[in-house]
Design a protein around this motif. Structure first.
Motif, PDB file in Angstrom:
ATOM      1  N   LEU A 119       0.848  -1.204   0.000  1.00  0.00           N
ATOM      2  CA  LEU A 119       0.000   0.000   0.000  1.00  0.00           C
ATOM      3  C   LEU A 119       0.879   1.248   0.000  1.00  0.00           C
ATOM      4  O   LEU A 119       2.020   1.207   0.465  1.00  0.00           O
ATOM      5  N   ILE A 120       0.335   2.350  -0.500  1.00  0.00           N
ATOM      6  CA  ILE A 120       1.054   3.631  -0.481  1.00  0.00           C
ATOM      7  C   ILE A 120       0.574   4.429   0.734  1.00  0.00           C
ATOM      8  O   ILE A 120      -0.633   4.541   0.972  1.00  0.00           O
ATOM      9  N   LEU A 121       1.533   4.992   1.503  1.00  0.00           N
ATOM     10  CA  LEU A 121       1.155   5.843   2.642  1.00  0.00           C
ATOM     11  C   LEU A 121       0.988   7.277   2.166  1.00  0.00           C
ATOM     12  O   LEU A 121       1.878   7.828   1.502  1.00  0.00           O
ATOM     13  N   THR A 159       2.451  -5.410   7.384  1.00  0.00           N
ATOM     14  CA  THR A 159       1.195  -5.643   6.651  1.00  0.00           C
ATOM     15  C   THR A 159       0.949  -4.499   5.663  1.00  0.00           C
ATOM     16  O   THR A 159       0.488  -4.721   4.539  1.00  0.00           O
ATOM     17  N   THR A 160       1.265  -3.272   6.073  1.00  0.00           N
ATOM     18  CA  THR A 160       1.062  -2.107   5.208  1.00  0.00           C
ATOM     19  C   THR A 160       1.993  -2.160   3.992  1.00  0.00           C
ATOM     20  O   THR A 160       1.594  -1.833   2.872  1.00  0.00           O
ATOM     21  N   SER A 161       3.239  -2.606   4.205  1.00  0.00           N
ATOM     22  CA  SER A 161       4.221  -2.603   3.104  1.00  0.00           C
ATOM     23  C   SER A 161       4.219  -3.925   2.336  1.00  0.00           C
ATOM     24  O   SER A 161       5.138  -4.182   1.561  1.00  0.00           O
ATOM     25  N   PRO A 186      -4.609   2.437  -1.166  1.00  0.00           N
ATOM     26  CA  PRO A 186      -4.517   1.978  -2.553  1.00  0.00           C
ATOM     27  C   PRO A 186      -5.675   2.583  -3.340  1.00  0.00           C
ATOM     28  O   PRO A 186      -6.540   3.255  -2.759  1.00  0.00           O
ATOM     29  N   SER A 187      -5.710   2.350  -4.633  1.00  0.00           N
ATOM     30  CA  SER A 187      -6.835   2.860  -5.419  1.00  0.00           C
ATOM     31  C   SER A 187      -8.131   2.215  -4.914  1.00  0.00           C
ATOM     32  O   SER A 187      -8.148   1.040  -4.549  1.00  0.00           O
ATOM     33  N   ALA A 188      -9.218   3.009  -4.902  1.00  0.00           N
ATOM     34  CA  ALA A 188     -10.484   2.583  -4.277  1.00  0.00           C
ATOM     35  C   ALA A 188     -11.372   1.809  -5.248  1.00  0.00           C
ATOM     36  O   ALA A 188     -12.503   2.198  -5.540  1.00  0.00           O
TER      37      ALA A 188
END
Ligand code: AMP
Ligand code: MG
Length: 351
Positions: free
Chosen positions: A65-67, A111-113, A143-145
């Motif tokens: 995911l992107i922060l 988990t995020t990365s 992330p994109s929705a």
């Protein structure tokens, strides 16, 4: 789950932001507009929120995911080192559609990365995104929705189609300005590497920091030859199916007249044809949708995901798309179109 939908044209932004920042604080998910596409946000320091994001999207958990941050200073709390080239790029393009990858500090959950020791950071410029991010004292993983594998969402209505009932809230601000995702540049190694083409072109980046490499997994040739898996992409997520409407897409290339003739020959009433304004009335069969005028490449980029999604509503069996290479000023347009086609790119005589 009951999804609350907030429209920025109907309710005061401060009220929406207050409620939605509170939901994020509690580990809930909120979709919000950015200047590129809509994002599906969760607290980026909360592993449980990241897990919910993967679940809501149906996204494989090794796809990082992107922060998103609302203040540049937040960056230094999240990453191990900020190279000189990153400072120059942030000065030139932040806030804006450039995501940078750095070494990750331990405060960012694995988990995020997606299990990587690096983390992608973005500072968006959209006023609604900025207001929301500034109201949070943590970074927001987003992330994109869209449901995993589907075209990204560029309108509130797209987000409602994909995620209503799966997340706590959606902030609907209508259409986003750019319509294609951010450019991703990895600065965690010895040489900068572009991992995803986006609205900011490689040439614009090179103008600021000098030569950069392009990950072989994202070149159009490798998407067409299906070498993505063997090209060992740096981010595992790049290997997954992306941006796909329900019907299979074939991109048709060739000299303009031959291309139009080949598409006409192979189209029937239930074929979707993705074209440009200038060629729209050349087709007499099928469902013909234009992405915009050849004179306006930014408009074409902006409309691509919306048009791909529109083909789902009219229920076509297959989609024949014109090759848009000539209109691709950033490198992102053909990357997204070819990925939506799963690399299915045929010359007129191969159709
Ligand atoms: P999306 O959030 O849907 O725009 O997808 C985010 C994309 O960012 C992923 O598919 C990855 O390709 C990329 N990405 C995010 N974090 C990293 C990272 N740490 N290293 C490499 N690529 C990343
Ligand atoms: Mg995405």
């Amino acid at each position: 789950m009951n999804t609350r939908i907030y429209r920025t044209d109907l309710e005061p932004l401060e009220e929406i932001v207050k409620v939605c920042a509170g939901l994020l604080e509690k580990g809930e998910l909120v979709a919000f507009p950015t200047e590129t596409v809509y994002g599906l946000g969760g607290n980026g320091l909360n592993a449980e929120a990241a897990r919910k994001i993967y679940e809501a999207k149906g996204r494989p958990s090794d796809n990082p995911l992107i922060l998103h941050i609302g203040r540049k200073e937040q960056l230094y709390e999240l990453v191990t080192e900020v190279p000189e080239k990153a400072e120059k790029l942030m000065e030139a393009f932040w806030p804006g559609p450039l995501t940078l990858i750095f070494g990750k500090k331990d405060c960012v959950p694995d988990t995020t990365s997606g299990g990587l020791q690096t983390i992608a950071i973005r500072f968006p410029s959209h006023p609604v995104a900025r207001a929301l991010l500034c109201a949070c004292d943590f970074p927001v993983a987003a992330p994109s929705a869209n449901l995993s594998g589907r075209p990204s969402t560029t309108k509130g209505s797209h987000v409602i189609d994909d995620l209503n009932g799966r997340i706590s809230a959606i902030i609907d601000a209508g259409d986003v300005p750019i319509g294609v995702e951010s450019t991703i540049l990895d600065l965690s190694g010895s040489q900068p590497v572009m991992l995803r083409p986006g609205f900011i072109s490689a040439a614009e980046i090179e103008h600021v920091i000098g030569p950069i490499a392009i990950d072989p997994a994202v070149t159009n040739d490798n998407i067409i030859s299906h070498s993505i898996e063997t090209a060992h992409p740096k981010a595992p997520g790049m290997k997954y199916r992306h941006y796909a409407p329900k019907a299979p897409v074939t991109v048709v290339s060739g000299e303009t007249e031959a291309m139009i003739r080949a598409i006409k020959t192979h189209a029937d009433e239930s074929t979707g044809i993705l074209t440009v304004d200038e060629h729209q009335d050349r087709y007499d069969k099928g469902i013909v949708l234009s992405v915009g005028s050849k004179e306006k490449p930014e408009e074409i980029l902006h409309n691509l995901f919306d048009v791909l999604r529109s083909f789902d509503e009219v229920k076509v069996d297959r989609i024949l798309a014109e090759d848009l290479s000539e209109e691709d000023t950033t490198g992102a347009l053909m990357n997204r179109l070819l990925k939506s086609a799963g690399g299915n790119f045929l010359k007129t005589d191969e159709l």
